[in-house]
Design a protein around this motif. Structure first.
Motif, short mmCIF file in Angstrom:
data_model
loop_
_atom_site.label_atom_id
_atom_site.label_comp_id
_atom_site.label_asym_id
_atom_site.label_seq_id
_atom_site.Cartn_x
_atom_site.Cartn_y
_atom_site.Cartn_z
N LEU A 72 76.45 -17.02 67.71
CA LEU A 72 76.67 -15.60 67.48
C LEU A 72 75.89 -14.76 68.48
O LEU A 72 76.42 -13.77 69.03
N VAL A 73 74.64 -15.14 68.73
CA VAL A 73 73.81 -14.41 69.69
C VAL A 73 74.45 -14.45 71.08
O VAL A 73 74.46 -13.45 71.81
N LYS A 74 75.03 -15.60 71.42
CA LYS A 74 75.68 -15.73 72.73
C LYS A 74 76.87 -14.78 72.84
O LYS A 74 77.10 -14.17 73.89
N VAL A 75 77.63 -14.66 71.75
CA VAL A 75 78.77 -13.72 71.73
C VAL A 75 78.28 -12.29 71.95
O VAL A 75 78.86 -11.53 72.73
N LEU A 76 77.18 -11.93 71.27
CA LEU A 76 76.63 -10.58 71.42
C LEU A 76 76.06 -10.36 72.82
O LEU A 76 76.27 -9.30 73.42
N GLU A 77 75.36 -11.36 73.34
CA GLU A 77 74.79 -11.21 74.69
C GLU A 77 75.88 -11.08 75.75
O GLU A 77 75.68 -10.44 76.78
N ASN A 78 77.03 -11.69 75.48
CA ASN A 78 78.17 -11.57 76.40
C ASN A 78 79.10 -10.41 76.04
O ASN A 78 80.22 -10.33 76.55
N LYS A 79 78.60 -9.53 75.15
CA LYS A 79 79.32 -8.30 74.79
C LYS A 79 80.74 -8.58 74.31
O LYS A 79 81.70 -7.95 74.75
N TYR A 80 80.85 -9.58 73.40
CA TYR A 80 82.14 -10.00 72.83
C TYR A 80 83.11 -10.51 73.91
O TYR A 80 84.32 -10.55 73.69
N TYR A 81 82.58 -10.85 75.06
CA TYR A 81 83.37 -11.37 76.19
C TYR A 81 84.43 -10.38 76.68
O TYR A 81 85.41 -10.77 77.31
#
Length: 674
Positions: free
Chosen positions: A580-589
């Motif tokens: 989830l953090v990765k999704v947020l860090e990538n701004k929902y891609y």
């Protein structure tokens, strides 16, 4: 009897900053740094004083203005002109734009003092102010579109101000392209209204709104007014950074901090909110368009807030906060609470400008390091920046009696009073967003101003706004000079008081009555919250008992516990929820999707049109093909045009023989046939 406003006074409001921009831009090398900031600040100061006088006349004396200033051309019956329409909505926007701009101009003297582009920067921000004033004062769609595009152009220049920095160039190009997508919808919406109403003038178009509401969009069952309003709102989605056209706004942080404050607080991003409020007579005729506005706003308010939690750049935290708050304003527009939306626009302009300029002050104190993980304990080194940041943060999270409380709570109440189909999701988004806002705001506040001092031995290598040649070994932060702190103090006052002072006239009085039209029978949200209002003090007292207030308290408490008392907890949560953090860090891609799908698709399409259409068809077939055809025909002509007399005589004899044969052939066939 209503007081008449002077057209020359109104004309001076946008022209004063324009004059300053021209002097700083074209004569900057002659007037120098002092002259550049003197003339631009003088221009904006004159504009602010005149705007305040206009606001006083509008609010206290009932003054109004709606006239043509200059007629450019008439095509058929369509008048293209420069004109001003001043009512409560315009007067409020004029004061907000000029006051925040004045604070940014003063602040820039301190922030940009070492920058070689000093005069150019002052010219740009004054031009930005002129563009926004032309937009909010317009009485017709042509001038609205001029101001709309002008703020887009100047934002491009400002975001890429440090044009030798690759990230800044990428960011300003991104802002420009994303806004072109929105503006394509915007001009389609204007085109539909002009085509069917036959006028560019607001009042004349609004007078025909009921006729437009009966029409269908050609070839469909859609109402024409629905299509036009959605197209207009797509323009607002670009300028006011609504999902999915929000992607340019966080990257606009690549520009200098003063312009971050000006773009995010008072000018460009509020243009879309202002435009929809101004177009309320049209939007009121389409529940479909309003529901679309409501859902887009709710998505932006909640999901952009989540992104603020994982940001470590101090300016990007505030940028995602802006995105979320713009979502709140859009939600209010969707439930026909237009006055609440512009009320939040006004309160937000003050406390968000304060937070951005305070962030800039911290960046100066931190020698241009923007990573909040490298800060901590700045409270005792930068007391004015600390206290003004705290006031701005309290206003942002909606603390009772602060400016943000009155506007944000009014939005939540209006959404709860709405009957639109998208209301349940919007209620969840705006209420959950309160906790999220409080959490990321105070996460930043605690990491910057409290706790362990991390700036002496920085755990993270810092990102810099711009580089300096001096390598000062002393990293101890110092309070910023007075030209930086004075605007913070001046912005902190309205951040605390403006909501309490203005909620009654703006939401429940006559101030915006003739500027905004609401069909209360179909959209009763405003009527319902008006019935529940019993004064600003009573509202603040009642606010202490409501769910949003306690969610905000929980957000602040969670941030305090996580980042000051038990910093191991967020690290553990981050590890446990790493996908989830990765999704947020990538701004929902979203950026990856735009770059790899939309941009790549556009590139393929563009290459296909270039090679297949331009090179093969236009150049190859039409241009070069026609040239080759003429050459071939000329070559064939040359075979028979020899210039020899005997050749021409032979051709003539053969021609005569052929003609006689053709004429005599029926007789010959008849003769031999017998």
């Amino acid at each position: 009897m209503a007081v008449e406003l002077s057209s020359s006074t109104l004309l001076a409001v946008p022209l004063a900053p324009l004059a300053g921009a021209i002097i700083a831009g074209f004569l900057g090398r002659y007037v120098g740094r002092r002259g550049s900031h003197f003339f631009t600040i003088l221009g904006v100061l004159i504009s602010f004083i005149l705007s305040a006088m206009v606001l006083k006349s509008v609010a206290l004396d009932g003054a109004r203005f709606n006239q043509t200033i200059y007629e450019w051309m008439v095509i058929g019956g369509l008048k293209m002109e420069v004109g001003f329409m001043v009512d409560g909505l315009t007067a409020m926007m004029m004061c907000v734009v000029t006051f925040v701009s004045l604070m940014v101009h003063l602040y820039t003297i301190g922030y940009m003092e070492d920058d070689p582009g000093y005069q150019r920067f002052f010219s740009y921000i004054s031009l930005f102010t002129f563009s926004m004033l032309m937009l909010v004062m317009s009485n017709n769609f042509l001038q609205l579109f001029f101001g709309w595009e002008a703020v887009g152009l100047v934002s491009y220049l400002l975001i890429g101000f440090w044009f030798k920095k690759p990230t800044a160039i990428f960011a300003n190009l991104k802002a420009f392209l994303v806004n072109r997508v929105g503006d394509f919808g915007f001009i389609l919406g204007i085109g539909l209204i002009v085509a069917y109403a036959g006028t560019l003038n607001y009042i004349e178009a609004f007078a025909k709104a009921d006729e437009l509401a009966q029409l269908r969009f050609p070839g469909t069952d859609w109402l024409l007014i629905t299509v036009a309003c959605i197209c207009l709102f797509i323009g607002a989605m670009g300028k006011s950074a609504q999902f999915p056209l929000h992607v340019w706004l966080p990257d606009s942080m690549e520009g200098p901090t003063p312009i971050s404050a000006l773009i995010h607080a008072a000018t460009m991003v509020t243009a879309g909110i202002f435009m929809v409020a101004r177009m309320s007579p049209l939007f009121e005729l389409s529940d479909t368009a309003l529901n679309f506005v409501l859902v887009i706003g709710a998505i932006t308010a909640l999901f952009m807030g989540f992104l603020g939690i994982v940001q470590d750049d101090i300016k990007r935290v505030v940028a995602y906060s802006t995105l979320s708050q713009l979502g709140y304003m859009t939600v209010a527009l969707g439930v026909s609470a237009y006055s609440v939306a512009v009320f939040h626009l006004m309160t937000h302009a003050f406390f968000k400008a304060l937070l951005f300029l305070a962030a800039g002050s911290v960046i100066i104190g931190m020698h241009h390091d923007q990573d909040i993980r490298n800060m901590g304990g700045l409270r005792k080194y930068m007391p004015i920046t600390w206290i003004t940041s705290l006031l701005g943060s309290l206003a942002l999270i909606g603390t009772p009696l602060f400016a943000g409380f009155y506007s944000k709570d009014s939005i939540i109440m209006a959404v709860q009073a709405s009957d639109l189909p998208g209301t349940p999701f919007a209620i969840f988004a705006v209420v959950a967003g309160v906790f999220v806002t409080a959490f990321y705001s105070f996460r930043m506040y605690f990491l910057v101003f409290h706790g362990q001092e991390r700036f002496r031995h920085k755990p993270i290598s810092g990102e810099h706004d711009h580089h300096h040649d001096d390598h000062d070994e002393d990293h101890t932060p110092r309070e910023s000079p007075w030209v930086v702190t004075a605007p913070l103090v001046l912005l902190a006052v309205p951040s605390v008081l403006i909501g309490y002072m203005t909620i009654e006239p703006m939401l429940f009085g006559e101030f915006l009555k003739d500027a905004i039209l609401v069909n209360e029978a179909q959209h009763p949200a405003m009527a319902r919250i008006t019935a529940e209002y019993h004064g600003a003090v009573a509202m603040a007292v009642h606010g202490l008992k409501t769910l949003p207030f306690w969610l905000a308290v929980m957000g602040v408490a969670a941030a305090w516990w996580f980042y000051l008392k038990q910093p191991s907890i967020p690290a553990a949560i981050s590890r446990a929820l790493s996908p989830l953090v990765k999704v947020l860090e990538n701004k929902y891609y979203m950026d990856a999707f735009n770059e790899r799908v939309l941009a790549a698709g556009s590139r393929v399409l563009g290459t296909g049109l270039w090679k297949g259409g331009d090179t093969a068809v236009i150049d190859g077939l039409i241009v070069n093909g026609s040239a080759r055809a003429v050459g071939t025909l000329a070559g064939l002509s040359r075979l028979v045009q020899t210039g020899h007399l005997y050749w021409y005589a032979l051709v003539m004899l053969l021609g005569v023989f052929g003609f006689m044969t053709w004429r005599l052939w029926p007789h010959l066939t008849g003769l031999f046939g017998h």
